[in-house]
Design a protein around this motif. Sequence first.
Motif, PDB file in Angstrom:
ATOM      1  N   ASP A   2      46.878  51.941  -6.788  1.00  0.00           N
ATOM      2  CA  ASP A   2      45.624  52.313  -7.420  1.00  0.00           C
ATOM      3  C   ASP A   2      45.517  51.651  -8.791  1.00  0.00           C
ATOM      4  O   ASP A   2      46.343  51.894  -9.675  1.00  0.00           O
ATOM      5  CB  ASP A   2      45.587  53.842  -7.569  1.00  0.00           C
ATOM      6  CG  ASP A   2      44.335  54.340  -8.276  1.00  0.00           C
ATOM      7  OD1 ASP A   2      43.422  53.524  -8.496  1.00  0.00           O
ATOM      8  OD2 ASP A   2      44.291  55.537  -8.609  1.00  0.00           O
ATOM      9  N   PRO A   3      44.495  50.803  -9.022  1.00  0.00           N
ATOM     10  CA  PRO A   3      44.388  50.102 -10.304  1.00  0.00           C
ATOM     11  C   PRO A   3      44.055  51.022 -11.465  1.00  0.00           C
ATOM     12  O   PRO A   3      44.159  50.606 -12.625  1.00  0.00           O
ATOM     13  CB  PRO A   3      43.258  49.097 -10.068  1.00  0.00           C
ATOM     14  CG  PRO A   3      42.448  49.682  -8.965  1.00  0.00           C
ATOM     15  CD  PRO A   3      43.420  50.408  -8.081  1.00  0.00           C
ATOM     16  N   LEU A   4      43.677  52.262 -11.190  1.00  0.00           N
ATOM     17  CA  LEU A   4      43.349  53.207 -12.256  1.00  0.00           C
ATOM     18  C   LEU A   4      44.468  54.201 -12.522  1.00  0.00           C
ATOM     19  O   LEU A   4      44.278  55.159 -13.280  1.00  0.00           O
ATOM     20  CB  LEU A   4      42.069  53.963 -11.901  1.00  0.00           C
ATOM     21  CG  LEU A   4      40.771  53.142 -11.984  1.00  0.00           C
ATOM     22  CD1 LEU A   4      39.607  53.922 -11.414  1.00  0.00           C
ATOM     23  CD2 LEU A   4      40.488  52.735 -13.422  1.00  0.00           C
ATOM     24  N   ALA A   5      45.640  53.987 -11.926  1.00  0.00           N
ATOM     25  CA  ALA A   5      46.767  54.884 -12.142  1.00  0.00           C
ATOM     26  C   ALA A   5      47.681  54.330 -13.232  1.00  0.00           C
ATOM     27  O   ALA A   5      47.832  53.116 -13.367  1.00  0.00           O
ATOM     28  CB  ALA A   5      47.563  55.061 -10.847  1.00  0.00           C
ATOM     29  N   PRO A   6      48.306  55.198 -14.030  1.00  0.00           N
ATOM     30  CA  PRO A   6      49.267  54.723 -15.026  1.00  0.00           C
ATOM     31  C   PRO A   6      50.467  54.047 -14.356  1.00  0.00           C
ATOM     32  O   PRO A   6      50.757  54.274 -13.174  1.00  0.00           O
ATOM     33  CB  PRO A   6      49.699  56.003 -15.745  1.00  0.00           C
ATOM     34  CG  PRO A   6      48.640  57.006 -15.437  1.00  0.00           C
ATOM     35  CD  PRO A   6      48.124  56.654 -14.075  1.00  0.00           C
ATOM     36  N   ALA A   7      51.175  53.229 -15.134  1.00  0.00           N
ATOM     37  CA  ALA A   7      52.386  52.596 -14.638  1.00  0.00           C
ATOM     38  C   ALA A   7      53.452  53.655 -14.354  1.00  0.00           C
ATOM     39  O   ALA A   7      53.492  54.709 -15.002  1.00  0.00           O
ATOM     40  CB  ALA A   7      52.912  51.596 -15.669  1.00  0.00           C
ATOM     41  N   ASN A   8      54.339  53.366 -13.393  1.00  0.00           N
ATOM     42  CA  ASN A   8      55.390  54.324 -13.034  1.00  0.00           C
ATOM     43  C   ASN A   8      56.273  54.696 -14.218  1.00  0.00           C
ATOM     44  O   ASN A   8      56.823  55.792 -14.278  1.00  0.00           O
ATOM     45  CB  ASN A   8      56.261  53.761 -11.907  1.00  0.00           C
ATOM     46  CG  ASN A   8      55.602  53.892 -10.549  1.00  0.00           C
ATOM     47  OD1 ASN A   8      54.559  54.544 -10.414  1.00  0.00           O
ATOM     48  ND2 ASN A   8      56.187  53.264  -9.545  1.00  0.00           N
TER      49      ASN A   8
END
Length: 756
Positions: A179-185
């Motif tokens: 998901d391009p709108l999710a924060p990085a892991n």
Amino acid sequence: MFTVPPRRRLIIALFALALTALGTTPAAQAAPDAGTGHGSVTAAYLRGATPGASVELLDAAERIVGRGSIDQLGSFLVRELPPGEDYRFQVDGLRGNSFRVLDTAAPPQSHYADQRLRPGMNYLRMRDDITLAAFVRLPAGKTLADGPFPTVIEYSGYQTAAPNPLVVGAATGLAKARDPLAPANGLVLGAELAPDIGFASVSVQMRGSGCSGGAYDLFDYPTVYDGYDTVETVAAQPWVAGHKVGLVGISYSGISQIAVAGTEPPSLAAIAPMSLTDDLHSTGFPGGIFNTGFADTWLTERQSDAAPGPSGGQPYVRQLIQRGDQDCAANQSLRLQTPSLRQLVADNPDRTPAVFDHRSPATWAPKVRVPVLLTGALQDEQVGPQWTRIIDEFDANPDVWVRLINGAHFDSLGPQILSQWWEFLNIFVAERVPPPSPALEALSTVMYAAITRSPAIRVDSARLSNTPSVQAAEAAFAARPRVEVFYDNGAGAAGAGGLAAPWSLGLNEWPSARIAPTTWHLGGGGSLSTAPGPSESLAFRPDPTARPAGTLDVVGPSDLPWQPIPPYNWAPLPGQAGVGFTSPVLDHDIVTAGPASLDLQLASTAPVTDLQATISEVRPDGQESYVATGYLRSSYRAVDANATALQPLRSYRNPTDLPPGFSEARISIDPLAHAFRAGSRIRVTLTAPGGDRTSWRFDTPATDGLVVDTIGLGAGGSSLVLPVIASAVAGAPRPAVCAGLRGAPCRTYQPAFNGG
């Protein structure tokens, strides 16, 4: 006089740029626009000026202190300025507004109190008028009416302020369509775990990245003091309990915490940095050799992230601008003023203090006054294990607790440390007795499986839940050792390669006063002994191409090294490309905890030679287990006045070639926390850099096997000094599976050509 607003000027500049790209020229050349100048901490920037125009920065005495051309987005920036009044930009001779270049003094409290943050995306205004994107998450299921809440901040330049749930991004990432709108892991602590276990969390995007304004500056003063402003703005919110906040995070958001805390924001309650570095130079130039692996990859990624959106930059920036986020769009205007990070590194291989000092956590650590829980791994494949050199910089702060564990970058977040993290945040940020947290225990199990694919023991959240008061809980926490070293992670109750250490050792400081530095002499026939043999010499031909460059085909961020037993390729020493020295079979356990030094008497046919020293354990079953490594470019062999028997500290200034004959060249070996069991042997190898680390690579010139290095052996020759903890014995049996120790490749022992 009518003034065009800055955002309007940006739109005009972008429109003019688009016309130029289409081959269309306006009918008449408009008069230059001088834009609006602003002062940052030791810097000045201009926005909204005419693209392509010449620009000069004048100080109060009308001296030119910066010059260049306005970029395509209408901006210009000058760094490293003395604070002062009456600076102004001059664009094609047109004088702009005057402004002040800022010092480190904080703005009035009203600057923070007048800003209001709500759940979701916010833009925090810094003291220099730059705004930072910040995403607010309340505790799961809560609204503002349920506040106030204990609150933590995660401050990073990764995809930090992205608005969607991190867990969704991780799940879609497994399907190769993240998901391009999710924060990085890497933002799992602030963006996911903290709000799920009862804390409000604010994910703050560093300047020059994501939807934040400004130009990226690699931990320069503007970014550091943005951290101060962020703490004070968040703490001023009515929904923040006690108007105090904590800082949390691993890696990037672990590194940032030390400098921010070092600015001493009055509303900061505590910090909990994980997997940080002590100094950007020590990660970028281990032993004085440029790290072309992880360090170079990381710099390249930060440069890419700093590109202006929506055509470049981080994925969530493109999405939000396309959806109409005008603040995010306007905040791209200074992105072309980001310096070349690789050029910054290339221009300063000798650790220029003016470049590295204020960018490195070790410089800020003595200024930290709040409680600190500092954790890290001793085979960290990303920032490196040398982070432990920062520990004694906190000596003036009594409320510092350090937890070390063998393993990879992620392992500082393992279950035995995460339980203490939970207690620390509850006591020092929430100011409450740490309650049992079924959510923490359940979510951490899922997190370990998703991110590391490794089994893990349960996080114990209830160890202090029965204490009668916060004061009693704090006393119980403070009574634990200042430094706790977890041993044999991967050989515990979670099974081979799982996240569990079967035993630990408590120390009062690092390096510990319990260390008895023990010298082992390199001798003929590949011997390693506590008594020196006859004087002699040994020649070999270091060749960086003789083995694979790394133990895994990984140079950037990857979860491959975090798996239970990664597919390591730890190649043996081939031919005369390296030498080895092995001790007799040990008749008792030797427990180590601290830095080590390989002290060479070195001669070479080359004026400069690059070397790598690696310590390992040769087990009774014929398997060899990796322990630690160190590096040295011989031109940096001079040590400074603070060097000790175990730590050959150096400034990395004034490099010199090797003279004819033998010279002392001490290799600083990364810290050991390892128990060499009775029945095993200690081994040290010496090669060209490469082949023994996961993600680090080295800018060592090709030798084609033509360079000959010679070391002195026996009496008056070369020796290894180990940090042995006096009278300590291993707290658990030898790990049954050699390959199961986390962060430690294993191979079948093969003697080097010299017999060791």
